[in-house]
Design an enzyme around this catalytic site. Structure first.
Site, PDB file in Angstrom:
ATOM      1  N   ASN A   7       0.881  -1.176   0.000  1.00 36.21           N
ATOM      2  CA  ASN A   7       0.000   0.000   0.000  1.00 36.21           C
ATOM      3  C   ASN A   7       0.918   1.226   0.000  1.00 36.21           C
ATOM      4  O   ASN A   7       1.433   1.629   1.033  1.00 36.21           O
ATOM      5  CB  ASN A   7      -0.877  -0.040   1.255  1.00 36.21           C
ATOM      6  CG  ASN A   7      -1.898   1.089   1.279  1.00 36.21           C
ATOM      7  OD1 ASN A   7      -1.868   1.982   0.422  1.00 36.21           O
ATOM      8  ND2 ASN A   7      -2.782   1.073   2.256  1.00 36.21           N
ATOM      9  N   ARG A  92      -2.487  -2.022  -3.562  1.00 33.32           N
ATOM     10  CA  ARG A  92      -3.696  -1.229  -3.384  1.00 33.32           C
ATOM     11  C   ARG A  92      -3.580   0.006  -4.281  1.00 33.32           C
ATOM     12  O   ARG A  92      -2.586   0.724  -4.227  1.00 33.32           O
ATOM     13  CB  ARG A  92      -3.791  -0.786  -1.931  1.00 33.32           C
ATOM     14  CG  ARG A  92      -5.029   0.026  -1.678  1.00 33.32           C
ATOM     15  CD  ARG A  92      -5.128   0.414  -0.233  1.00 33.32           C
ATOM     16  NE  ARG A  92      -6.418   1.035  -0.008  1.00 33.32           N
ATOM     17  CZ  ARG A  92      -6.804   1.513   1.144  1.00 33.32           C
ATOM     18  NH1 ARG A  92      -6.031   1.444   2.187  1.00 33.32           N
ATOM     19  NH2 ARG A  92      -7.994   2.057   1.268  1.00 33.32           N
ATOM     20  N   HIS A 181     -12.962   2.868  -0.322  1.00 30.61           N
ATOM     21  CA  HIS A 181     -13.026   1.772   0.657  1.00 30.61           C
ATOM     22  C   HIS A 181     -13.734   0.548   0.060  1.00 30.61           C
ATOM     23  O   HIS A 181     -14.310  -0.261   0.784  1.00 30.61           O
ATOM     24  CB  HIS A 181     -13.801   2.173   1.931  1.00 30.61           C
ATOM     25  CG  HIS A 181     -13.182   3.259   2.739  1.00 30.61           C
ATOM     26  ND1 HIS A 181     -13.935   4.267   3.320  1.00 30.61           N
ATOM     27  CD2 HIS A 181     -11.902   3.504   3.078  1.00 30.61           C
ATOM     28  CE1 HIS A 181     -13.134   5.079   3.975  1.00 30.61           C
ATOM     29  NE2 HIS A 181     -11.885   4.652   3.842  1.00 30.61           N
ATOM     30  N   ARG A 242     -12.075  15.401   7.431  1.00 25.54           N
ATOM     31  CA  ARG A 242     -12.804  15.798   6.222  1.00 25.54           C
ATOM     32  C   ARG A 242     -14.215  16.230   6.584  1.00 25.54           C
ATOM     33  O   ARG A 242     -14.852  15.647   7.463  1.00 25.54           O
ATOM     34  CB  ARG A 242     -12.892  14.642   5.219  1.00 25.54           C
ATOM     35  CG  ARG A 242     -11.568  14.183   4.674  1.00 25.54           C
ATOM     36  CD  ARG A 242     -11.784  13.231   3.504  1.00 25.54           C
ATOM     37  NE  ARG A 242     -10.547  12.565   3.133  1.00 25.54           N
ATOM     38  CZ  ARG A 242     -10.358  11.249   3.250  1.00 25.54           C
ATOM     39  NH1 ARG A 242     -11.321  10.457   3.700  1.00 25.54           N
ATOM     40  NH2 ARG A 242      -9.208  10.728   2.888  1.00 25.54           N
ATOM     41  N   GLU A 385      -8.602  -5.520   4.448  1.00 24.46           N
ATOM     42  CA  GLU A 385      -8.367  -5.167   3.045  1.00 24.46           C
ATOM     43  C   GLU A 385      -7.132  -5.874   2.488  1.00 24.46           C
ATOM     44  O   GLU A 385      -7.112  -6.271   1.328  1.00 24.46           O
ATOM     45  CB  GLU A 385      -8.205  -3.642   2.924  1.00 24.46           C
ATOM     46  CG  GLU A 385      -9.537  -2.916   3.136  1.00 24.46           C
ATOM     47  CD  GLU A 385      -9.387  -1.485   3.614  1.00 24.46           C
ATOM     48  OE1 GLU A 385      -8.974  -1.288   4.775  1.00 24.46           O
ATOM     49  OE2 GLU A 385      -9.669  -0.574   2.837  1.00 24.46           O
TER      50      GLU A 385
END
Ligand code: ADP
Length: 403
Positions: A7, A92, A181, A242, A385
């Site tokens: 990742n 990823r 996601h 965010r 993940e």
């Protein structure tokens, strides 16, 4: 088969080496400060080898990957004898645009398509591609697989993904909802169908991925029907830093009143907003829980806003799918915050949601938290993940259908 999962971020690179026979992790680690100076923490998890944790020189991702491979194969810290034991690498990748509806073997065309998505994922896609190219350089001939955060959401109908703005922006520039996601929503919704004892066809599940970044998904018949993040991960529920959904006019209003540019305003909405901004305390929900318990009103407000937004999405998605069989909580907050789960579910009794408060006193493991007579099953399902990336990579390399 051994699979390295990567990742890659702009200045960091996380990795895990999976032994697919047991689906266990042989080693994991993190390269930080790439392009600045460099630091590697490498943790072997088999063979009783010591942890390596030290500054190193990482001018680019290539040096970082070289250091990771060196540690993975070294006598002192290694978990494999040579690089030939690493059969494939799974990466990823944030944004696959409309091009990628599933994970794919990397070739020149795929790299070109990842590059074509740079405008959609300007912070992540260049770093993801750097990770791929660094691995190609260091491990020539070893298959590389790209797993996209957006891919699972590509089954959304147009009525879910279109924005009501002039059509040419969609046609010419691909401006639409993509969602993120996806690997997590895909994994936990598939696990939910199993543990809830549902048939894929006809199932209606809302997955709540609540972490530093948070997103919701409506998963109907095992496929994504709608999701809360949009063209970028900024849309949806308020997050750590965010803002989530706001009136787009806020951007021009703040830019004009503060005398800053639209991109500076967006940086503020991405990095200095969310529960951090509302609370003035922290982006971390553990700090917010503590501050709220001590009577901090703004921390309480930030939590209330978050819980309310998630609850609204659950209601909206139940209406969108025409019913609701199950709700899944996952990621840092979803898996760990007893209070947040309880607050979100308050008021959803009319949908047939009945929480088992005792069962809800649980963290980080697969657990049913709805009462036995709850019409809607509610479960905590820890996401994984990296495992999905490793499984996709294995399936693709072996030429079998992806699970
Ligand atoms: P990321 O989106 O970076 O993968 P995670 O899914 O790991 O993030 O979620 C990280 C967040 O999870 C932390 O910022 C924190 O707010 C939250 N979290 C972790 N543990 C707890 C806990 N015990 N209680 C409440 N929140 C928690």
């Amino acid at each position: 088969m051994k699979i390295l999962v990567i990742n890659a971020g702009s200045s960091s690179l996380k990795y895990q080496l999976f032994d697919m026979e047991t689906e266990s992790i042989a080693a994991k680690g993190l390269c930080e400060r790439i392009g600045i100076d460099g630091h590697l923490k490498h943790t072997p998890l088999v063979g009783g080898k010591p942890v390596f944790d030290s500054d190193m020189d990482f001018p680019t991702h290539a040096e970082a990957i070289a250091a990771v491979l060196d540690k993975l194969t070294s006598d002192e810290y290694g978990v494999v004898k040579s690089m030939s034991e690493i059969n494939a690498v799974g990466h990823r990748v944030l944004h696959g645009g409309q091009k990628f509806t599933a994970s794919t073997l990397v070739d020149d065309k795929v790299k070109e398509a990842i590059r074509a998505c740079f405008p959609l994922g300007p912070l992540h896609n260049p770093a993801n591609l750097m990770g791929i190219e660094a691995c190609e350089q260091a491990m020539p001939g070893v298959p590389q697989v790209a797993v996209f955060d957006t891919a699972f959401h590509q089954t959304m109908p147009a009525s879910s993904f279109m924005y009501a703005i002039p059509y040419k922006y969609y046609e010419e520039h691909g401006v639409r909802r993509y969602g993120f996601h996806g690997t997590s929503h895909r994994y936990v919704s598939a696990e939910a169908i199993k543990v809830m004892g549902l048939q894929k066809e006809g199932s209606k599940i809302v997955t709540c991925h609540l972490g530093n970044g948070s997103s919701m998904a409506a998963v109907k018949d095992g496929k994504c029907f709608d999701t809360s993040m949009g063209l970028t991960p900024l849309e949806g529920v308020p997050m750590g830093t965010r803002c989530g959904s706001v009136d787009p006019a806020v951007v021009e209003f703040i830019a004009n009143t503060e005398g800053i540019s639209a991109s500076e305003t967006l940086t503020m909405l991405n990095k200095k907003s969310g529960v951090l901004a509302v609370s003035g305390v922290s982006s971390d929900f553990r700090d917010l829980d503590k501050a709220a318990a001590e009577g901090n009103e703004r921390a309480k407000l930030a939590l209330d806003m978050f819980n309310y937004a998630v609850r609204k999405y659950i209601g909206a998605y139940a209406a969108a799918m025409g019913g609701l069989d199950g709700i899944v909580f996952t990621a840092g907050i979803g898996e760990n915050s007893i209070e947040v789960r309880e607050e979100i579910l308050k008021g959803l009794e009319f949908l047939g949601v009945k929480l088992d408060k005792e069962a809800n006193k649980c963290r980080g493991k697969v657990q049913k938290i709805s009462a036995p007579d709850s019409k809607v099953q509610v479960w905590i399902i820890p996401t994984n993940e990296e495992l999905v990336i490793a499984r996709d990579t294995e399936d693709i390399v072996l030429g079998r259908p992806v699970r």
